[in-house]
Design an enzyme around this catalytic site. Structure first.
Site, PDB file in Angstrom:
ATOM      1  N   HIS A 211      -2.361   0.563  -9.455  1.00  0.00           N
ATOM      2  CA  HIS A 211      -2.923  -0.382  -8.476  1.00  0.00           C
ATOM      3  C   HIS A 211      -3.582  -1.546  -9.224  1.00  0.00           C
ATOM      4  O   HIS A 211      -4.765  -1.858  -9.023  1.00  0.00           O
ATOM      5  CB  HIS A 211      -3.936   0.318  -7.557  1.00  0.00           C
ATOM      6  CG  HIS A 211      -4.130  -0.415  -6.254  1.00  0.00           C
ATOM      7  ND1 HIS A 211      -4.317   0.227  -5.049  1.00  0.00           N
ATOM      8  CD2 HIS A 211      -4.157  -1.748  -5.971  1.00  0.00           C
ATOM      9  CE1 HIS A 211      -4.461  -0.677  -4.090  1.00  0.00           C
ATOM     10  NE2 HIS A 211      -4.372  -1.872  -4.618  1.00  0.00           N
TER      11      HIS A 211
ATOM     12  N   ARG B 137       0.855  -1.182   0.000  1.00  0.00           N
ATOM     13  CA  ARG B 137       0.000   0.000   0.000  1.00  0.00           C
ATOM     14  C   ARG B 137       0.887   1.225   0.000  1.00  0.00           C
ATOM     15  O   ARG B 137       1.991   1.198   0.556  1.00  0.00           O
ATOM     16  CB  ARG B 137      -0.892   0.033   1.256  1.00  0.00           C
ATOM     17  CG  ARG B 137      -2.020  -0.979   1.267  1.00  0.00           C
ATOM     18  CD  ARG B 137      -3.122  -0.604   0.278  1.00  0.00           C
ATOM     19  NE  ARG B 137      -4.266  -1.492   0.385  1.00  0.00           N
ATOM     20  CZ  ARG B 137      -4.518  -2.519  -0.432  1.00  0.00           C
ATOM     21  NH1 ARG B 137      -3.687  -2.784  -1.433  1.00  0.00           N
ATOM     22  NH2 ARG B 137      -5.598  -3.256  -0.256  1.00  0.00           N
TER      23      ARG B 137
ATOM     24  N   GLU C 126      -4.456   7.745  -4.319  1.00  0.00           N
ATOM     25  CA  GLU C 126      -4.794   7.076  -5.577  1.00  0.00           C
ATOM     26  C   GLU C 126      -6.133   7.604  -6.089  1.00  0.00           C
ATOM     27  O   GLU C 126      -7.071   7.740  -5.306  1.00  0.00           O
ATOM     28  CB  GLU C 126      -4.876   5.559  -5.358  1.00  0.00           C
ATOM     29  CG  GLU C 126      -3.528   4.980  -4.952  1.00  0.00           C
ATOM     30  CD  GLU C 126      -3.546   3.467  -4.752  1.00  0.00           C
ATOM     31  OE1 GLU C 126      -4.572   2.833  -5.052  1.00  0.00           O
ATOM     32  OE2 GLU C 126      -2.545   2.934  -4.298  1.00  0.00           O
TER      33      GLU C 126
END
Lengths: 320, 320
Positions: free
Chosen positions: B278, B231, B260
């Site tokens: 991601h 993360r 993000e």
């Protein structure tokens, strides 16, 4: 008759290592091959070359005292090995020396093409990643059947790596391999039809010219991904580009090309490609090791005793 | 009290699978959370979320009949698991479901960054590959020590893959793992100092916030490459960008970011980065499997018998 000829500018890095002990000529510094040949042709007994650069037999035939061609890389497709054997010229190469580096690069190309890493990078660079625009349509690699063309030292290293990704591996090649740790497909077409990832690791010679043609690409199919770390001549590049344009092949990752350097324009509008400049085997570490081996062989052949020379000649690829 | 709340637009793909059998609300379609809460808040017993999207406990506290939060992905860092446990809300996630996909992507990022595949691709696209301009300065990966931060299902899958590249692997994580098949480093700093490739695979929680800070990056050093598929919160991203700009770190390949989507401008002039949106765990195959599992869990919890509900609740991550 102990002079050395460097045939191509990409041999410049090795010059400094040879110059202190040998008479070294750089072919590209002469006005023409003829100019060189008329002044020094008879003195040359060793050529040092990259292996993939074409050396004309017309040139070789005029080097009347040539006895040895040292290819710095692992390939020797630019040299007519059979012609050399008939004319008493040994050809040595660093066979297998860069297998792990090439295999690492091939694996990186395969994942980059399959998972769309270059496309994703560009997607972010263009500022197109938005909250509602992130779900990709990549497929998993787990369990996807992979095919290796040419199970030499590079092919085996690639197969070993793909196995770690839980991809079942088959292979095909023109030669039998009694100790092959992976099953051999009945033919290249069958290998392509049963694989979704096809990695080219074979030697380039007359028999492998355009081995991967439109029919093989069709067998690999619209979900298929092609990786080439062998030589550009192994693939019918026009057929490949047409298949990519038409969506008859999912993606291609290429380190080698029909002509090198490949022109940027040739790939401008071709979708789903990852291109690298014949860099798979050329890490600084392996390059250093390969240059070291080449220098060692030249020294042994020109400065060593009969036994040293014998060891160099016994490494000739003609016997393979 | 059997309604389902979808908390974030990225849950749209699951809506159609739930709608035929359940009352499903999309939070983002309401003017505000308050509007939704005043009309339907009391009816919601299940939330379906991506896991990494933050769900405020202030919202959760007003869903008085909430009993279950289903995270579709493998992560659940957007959910305050301790708070949920105290309030009788179970949290389930597809832990480990996408481990192989994430590991494949991590490996692809590692090779792409180390061997410069994205940079090479751009080099060709810009037409800069010329005969005298091809020798790269990449290093070999063979024998290079690699470090894994967090040896869960993803970390183990990454370690397995790096081992196939003949990279010796160590790991570090906050928890002991009695069955770990790789040696554990004494600390994260020591792992970074002894590794040249560091792959982040750990869980994101309060204890791992900015775990990789300037000191860890300094230990990894100017030859070091960082890969993050965990993360964004695990890395001090400002410190990372500064280290890359100053050449105090060789390269970074990131699939996750502090915020993000990450803004393109943030990376415009940062050298030696490979960025993906991601996407590591989101192949179509795994996504389909994870959505299937989430739907199955929701159905079992809302439509099943006591035993079905028990099975769902026993998968709660609070106990981990």
């Amino acid at each position: 008759m102990t002079d050395i000829l460097l045939a191509h500018p990409n041999m410049s890095p090795i010059r400094g290592a040879l110059a202190p002990r040998h008479e070294v000529h750089a072919l590209w510094e002469y006005e023409s091959s003829d100019t060189f040949l008329s002044s020094h042709g008879g003195a040359v007994s060793v050529i040092v070359t990259a292996g993939e650069n074409r050396i004309d037999t017309a040139l070789l035939g005029r080097l009347t005292n040539l006895r040895l061609i040292v290819c710095v890389g692992s390939g020797y497709d630019g040299v007519d090995v059979d012609w050399c054997a008939r004319h008493g010229i040994a050809v040595v190469a660093a066979v297998g020396a860069n297998a792990k580096d090439v295999a690492d690069h091939a694996l990186g190309l395969a994942i980059a093409a399959w998972r769309g890493i270059v496309a994703d990078h560009d997607f972010i660079a263009r500022g197109e990643w938005q909250a509602a625009n992130r779900l990709p349509s990549r497929r998993t690699m787990t369990g996807v059947p992979a095919g290796i063309v040419g199970l030499g030292s590079i092919g085996r290293a690639v197969a070993h790596r793909l196995s770690a990704l839980d991809m079942p591996v088959q292979w095909w090649g023109p030669r039998e391999q009694s100790d092959a740790p992976f099953p051999k497909a009945a033919s290249l077409i069958e290998l392509a039809a049963e694989s979704r990832l096809l990695v080219l690791c074979c030697r380039a010679d007359a028999s492998s010219h355009h081995l991967v043609d439109a029919a093989v690409l069709e067998a690999l199919g619209p979900d298929g991904v092609l990786v080439n770390v062998a030589r550009g001549s192994v693939v019918d590049e026009d057929a490949l580009i047409a298949a990519l344009r038409d969506g008859r092949l999912a993606a291609a990752a290429l380190d080698v090309f029909a002509t090198e350097p490949t022109p940027a324009d040739r790939w401008r509008d071709v979708p789903n490609v990852v291109l690298t400049p014949h860099a798979a085997g050329l890490t600084t570490d392996t390059l250093r090791a390969m240059i070291g081996l080449a220098v060692q062989r030249v020294d042994a052949f020109l400065l060593g005793d009969e036994q040293d020379r014998g060891r160099v000649l016994s490494a000739s690829v003609a016997a393979r």
